[in-house]
Enzyme design. Structure first.
Site, PDB file in Angstrom:
ATOM      1  N   ARG A  55       0.840  -1.210   0.000  1.00 59.63           N
ATOM      2  CA  ARG A  55       0.000   0.000   0.000  1.00 59.63           C
ATOM      3  C   ARG A  55       0.875   1.260   0.000  1.00 59.63           C
ATOM      4  O   ARG A  55       0.564   2.249  -0.650  1.00 59.63           O
ATOM      5  CB  ARG A  55      -0.922  -0.019   1.215  1.00 59.63           C
ATOM      6  N   ASN A  90      -8.306   8.002   7.004  1.00 63.00           N
ATOM      7  CA  ASN A  90      -7.385   7.524   5.970  1.00 63.00           C
ATOM      8  C   ASN A  90      -5.935   7.620   6.435  1.00 63.00           C
ATOM      9  O   ASN A  90      -5.549   8.573   7.109  1.00 63.00           O
ATOM     10  CB  ASN A  90      -7.573   8.323   4.688  1.00 63.00           C
ATOM     11  N   ILE A  91      -5.158   6.642   5.994  1.00 62.67           N
ATOM     12  CA  ILE A  91      -3.748   6.633   6.373  1.00 62.67           C
ATOM     13  C   ILE A  91      -2.875   7.159   5.225  1.00 62.67           C
ATOM     14  O   ILE A  91      -1.656   7.195   5.340  1.00 62.67           O
ATOM     15  CB  ILE A  91      -3.299   5.226   6.848  1.00 62.67           C
ATOM     16  N   ASP A  92      -3.506   7.565   4.124  1.00 55.83           N
ATOM     17  CA  ASP A  92      -2.727   8.159   3.030  1.00 55.83           C
ATOM     18  C   ASP A  92      -2.408   9.621   3.362  1.00 55.83           C
ATOM     19  O   ASP A  92      -2.872  10.165   4.371  1.00 55.83           O
ATOM     20  CB  ASP A  92      -3.483   8.032   1.684  1.00 55.83           C
ATOM     21  N   HIS A 107      -6.528   7.132  12.438  1.00 54.49           N
ATOM     22  CA  HIS A 107      -6.076   5.741  12.274  1.00 54.49           C
ATOM     23  C   HIS A 107      -4.606   5.645  11.883  1.00 54.49           C
ATOM     24  O   HIS A 107      -4.160   4.623  11.374  1.00 54.49           O
ATOM     25  CB  HIS A 107      -6.948   5.027  11.232  1.00 54.49           C
ATOM     26  N   GLY A 174     -17.392  10.243   2.401  1.00 58.66           N
ATOM     27  CA  GLY A 174     -16.793   9.006   1.902  1.00 58.66           C
ATOM     28  C   GLY A 174     -16.486   7.954   2.945  1.00 58.66           C
ATOM     29  O   GLY A 174     -15.433   7.327   2.905  1.00 58.66           O
ATOM     30  N   THR A 175     -17.427   7.761   3.874  1.00 53.74           N
ATOM     31  CA  THR A 175     -17.199   6.700   4.855  1.00 53.74           C
ATOM     32  C   THR A 175     -18.470   5.880   5.047  1.00 53.74           C
ATOM     33  O   THR A 175     -19.578   6.428   5.051  1.00 53.74           O
ATOM     34  CB  THR A 175     -16.646   7.248   6.194  1.00 53.74           C
ATOM     35  N   ASN A 200     -21.671  11.008   0.338  1.00 53.50           N
ATOM     36  CA  ASN A 200     -21.201   9.636   0.131  1.00 53.50           C
ATOM     37  C   ASN A 200     -21.828   9.053  -1.129  1.00 53.50           C
ATOM     38  O   ASN A 200     -22.932   9.433  -1.508  1.00 53.50           O
ATOM     39  CB  ASN A 200     -21.591   8.770   1.351  1.00 53.50           C
ATOM     40  N   LEU A 201     -21.112   8.135  -1.742  1.00 56.44           N
ATOM     41  CA  LEU A 201     -21.611   7.511  -2.967  1.00 56.44           C
ATOM     42  C   LEU A 201     -22.865   6.697  -2.687  1.00 56.44           C
ATOM     43  O   LEU A 201     -23.859   6.785  -3.401  1.00 56.44           O
ATOM     44  CB  LEU A 201     -20.510   6.622  -3.550  1.00 56.44           C
TER      45      LEU A 201
END
Ligand code: OAD
Length: 237
Positions: A55, A90-92, A107, A174-175, A200-201
């Site tokens: 990742r 997110n971790i990005d 996170h 987005g969650t 959100n989608l």
């Protein structure tokens, strides 16, 4: 205007970072217990390192870039009269790369490693392995990804609770609302009388708790919402 924004994997999906919950319930073919728990790491550190190395390499390889949703939030943070508290699951590093200065990574962060021997948290862009040496204490076989696994406490919860309690608006982007405590933030907002907006989608587990839900791609809906907020501030001022 004080705004708390919570983001999840959906905001990075259009940047090419896959979301977690595929229809098969696996993380890129792995069981969550194997790659995202302290027990999984104790059992097979090399497998867990390999999963996060993959990742991390995707993130640093040049193919993953911030999208319009990340950029819109950076623009919002910089607007006069707006106090933005941005907390992400997110971790990005896409919020930072888009220009957001202060981001709470509840996170953890993929581009950091943590030493289990001396506790140091250090920037890390390469592969991690049992042979990696801690730059702070010089030990080997002690570094782990600086990410929060299931069964561990997320970062910054007190700070987030305080920010939500004094916010004018809580926004979730987005969650899926499947993972606590982030999934409870909308309830914390409701209890404090703070209106909630979801972008959100798909419908999420917490959709009914929001004052308003907008369905669609973050890359399209977040810039539109930010423009609405900024237009509203101009009208007031
Ligand atoms: P999920 O994969 O559970 O959910 C992603 C959500 O994003 C779904 O509800 C999708 O409908 C939505 N989505 C997908 N593409 C989108 C787009 N282009 N625009 C807007 N929305 C879109 O991801 P998270 O909710 O972030 O935790 O997952 C929460 C936590 O579960 C993660 O931080 C991770 C994982 O276990 C840990 O590792 C501790």
């Amino acid at each position: 205007m004080r705004i708390v924004v919570l983001t999840g994997a959906g905001i990075s999906a259009e940047s090419g970072v896959p979301v977690f919950r595929g229809s098969d319930g696996l993380w890129e073919g792995h069981r969550v217990e194997d790659v995202a728990t302290p027990e999984g790491f104790a059992r097979d550190p090399q497998q867990v390192h390999a999963f996060y190395n993959g990742r991390r390499a995707k993130l640093t390889g040049g193919a993953v870039e911030p999208n319009d949703a990340h950029r819109a939030l950076a623009k919002l943070a910089a607007a006069p009269g707006v106090e933005l508290f941005l907390v992400t699951q997110n971790i990005d590093d896409l919020h930072e790369r888009a220009g957001s200065g202060e981001v709470l990574h509840m996170h953890g962060e993929l581009l950091k490693a943590r030493c289990q021997s001396c506790g140091a948290v250090v920037p890390w862009r390469e592969d991690l392995s049992r042979a990696s040496v801690c730059p702070a204490c010089g030990e080997i076989d002690c570094l782990r990804p600086h990410v929060v696994w299931f069964g561990e406490m997320p970062f910054g919860l007190d700070e987030t609770a305080a920010a939500i309690s004094r916010a004018d608006l809580f926004v979730s982007i987005g969650t899926s609302g499947r993972v606590y405590p982030a999934a409870a933030f909308v309830s914390w907002a409701r209890e404090a009388g703070v209106p909630g907006l979801e972008i959100n989608l798909d419908e999420s587990d917490g959709s009914s708790l929001f004052t308003e839900s907008r369905r669609g791609r973050a890359g399209e809906l977040v810039p539109r919402w930010v423009d609405e907020v900024l237009a509203g501030r101009k009208d007031q001022g």
